[in-house]
Design a protein around this motif. Sequence first.
Motif, PDB file in Angstrom:
ATOM      1  N   VAL A 131       0.874  -1.305  -0.033  1.00 16.39           N
ATOM      2  CA  VAL A 131       0.032  -0.191   0.063  1.00 16.39           C
ATOM      3  C   VAL A 131       0.858   1.340  -0.024  1.00 16.39           C
ATOM      4  CG1 VAL A 131      -1.847   1.372   1.313  1.00 16.39           C
ATOM      5  CG2 VAL A 131      -1.883  -1.170   1.473  1.00 16.39           C
ATOM      6  N   PRO A 132       0.928   2.279  -0.999  1.00 12.05           N
ATOM      7  CA  PRO A 132       1.749   3.200  -1.115  1.00 12.05           C
ATOM      8  C   PRO A 132       1.742   4.121   0.193  1.00 12.05           C
ATOM      9  CG  PRO A 132       0.515   2.934  -3.326  1.00 12.05           C
ATOM     10  CD  PRO A 132       0.040   1.812  -2.093  1.00 12.05           C
ATOM     11  N   GLY A 133       0.584   4.252   0.835  1.00 15.72           N
ATOM     12  CA  GLY A 133       0.492   5.247   1.825  1.00 15.72           C
ATOM     13  C   GLY A 133       1.274   4.560   3.092  1.00 15.72           C
ATOM     14  N   ILE A 134       1.292   3.251   3.222  1.00 18.90           N
ATOM     15  CA  ILE A 134       2.039   2.648   4.239  1.00 18.90           C
ATOM     16  C   ILE A 134       3.387   2.686   4.090  1.00 18.90           C
ATOM     17  CG2 ILE A 134       2.268   0.540   5.541  1.00 18.90           C
ATOM     18  CD1 ILE A 134      -0.518  -0.011   5.180  1.00 18.90           C
ATOM     19  N   ALA A 135       3.676   2.483   2.896  1.00 22.13           N
ATOM     20  CA  ALA A 135       5.155   2.277   2.592  1.00 22.13           C
ATOM     21  C   ALA A 135       5.987   3.713   2.775  1.00 22.13           C
ATOM     22  CB  ALA A 135       5.419   1.886   0.988  1.00 22.13           C
ATOM     23  N   SER A 136       5.277   4.967   2.374  1.00 19.24           N
ATOM     24  CA  SER A 136       5.646   6.089   2.645  1.00 19.24           C
ATOM     25  C   SER A 136       5.543   6.709   4.130  1.00 19.24           C
ATOM     26  CB  SER A 136       5.127   7.102   1.681  1.00 19.24           C
ATOM     27  OG  SER A 136       3.747   7.162   1.705  1.00 19.24           O
ATOM     28  N   LEU A 137       5.176   6.026   5.051  1.00 15.81           N
ATOM     29  CA  LEU A 137       4.805   6.626   6.376  1.00 15.81           C
ATOM     30  C   LEU A 137       5.946   7.045   7.188  1.00 15.81           C
ATOM     31  CD1 LEU A 137       2.002   4.188   7.842  1.00 15.81           C
ATOM     32  CD2 LEU A 137       1.795   6.557   7.018  1.00 15.81           C
ATOM     33  N   GLY A 138       5.966   7.999   7.680  1.00 15.43           N
ATOM     34  CA  GLY A 138       7.172   8.603   8.815  1.00 15.43           C
ATOM     35  C   GLY A 138       7.177   7.606  10.117  1.00 15.43           C
ATOM     36  N   PRO A 139       7.903   7.811  10.871  1.00 13.02           N
ATOM     37  CA  PRO A 139       7.818   7.381  12.331  1.00 13.02           C
ATOM     38  C   PRO A 139       6.551   7.344  13.014  1.00 13.02           C
ATOM     39  CG  PRO A 139       9.365   9.023  12.446  1.00 13.02           C
ATOM     40  CD  PRO A 139       9.079   9.118  10.979  1.00 13.02           C
TER      41      PRO A 139
END
Length: 288
Positions: A131-139
């Motif tokens: 999921v792109p939104g999960i892959a790009s999450l910050g800490p």
Amino acid sequence: MPELPEVEALALDLRSRLADRAITKVHVAAFSALKTFDPPLSALEGTLVGDVTRHGKFLDLDASGLHLVLHLARAGWVRWRDEVPTIPPKPSTKSTLAVRIVLDDQSGLDITEAGTRKSLAMYVVRDPLDVPGIASLGPDPLTDDFTPAVLRGILEREGRKQVKGVLRHQGTIAGIGNAYSDEILHAARMSPYKPASSITDDDLAVLYAAIRDTVGAAVDRSRGLAASELKGEKKSHLAVHGRTGQPCPVCGDTVREVSFADSSLQYCPTCQTGGKPLADRRMSRLLK
């Protein structure tokens, strides 16, 4: 919009309800909600729910190795049903129902979205990182690896960006949205317009503590509540967000608002901006 504390509580509530239950069917009533095609939606039929977890503001149902991931966006919610209708839902622009998950005992979940702006998203993936939104999450701000040094690095990288926007950006820090960023900055006695790179070491310590304490306390209050109770719990403990015109619970000054095209922020002038109201650019344009 559900943020980290509410999504964490939803995951805990759903874990207790769904663990070891079989998914018999997933009905999509709003086709725009489904964002993936491989694996197909039918691959979920007959799977057992092993766990329900959270990634930022994403809900993750682990079903026999597949992952049904939900992002509730601004107006989405999850409603438990002890018994779902036997007739599959029909797509309708008048209904708030987006997705229905049916379990083996005919109980299930309705995932709903109010309003006309349809942003709710569902993904069926083999790995949450697909999921792109999960892959790009910050800490995640509540994990042990979110340290003051990590926050300092984030603020330095963001430069002159306003701290309000830095806190809200999911690729920078995961899980904090509009409401809790207002609450964090009020607790830190910091202007939402303060440039990230101008935050001193003393201010950094205060901001870090405000992040951990505000979000952590909200998680503790929400833990163990049913989904139907979470919205009320959140609203009842907000100091400034959504309280325009009401007295600040700390100093008694009037809570002010700045409006944008599709959102707004709330703050206390005495606590956060040295008593000076921030310019509301949208209202200024209207008054010209």
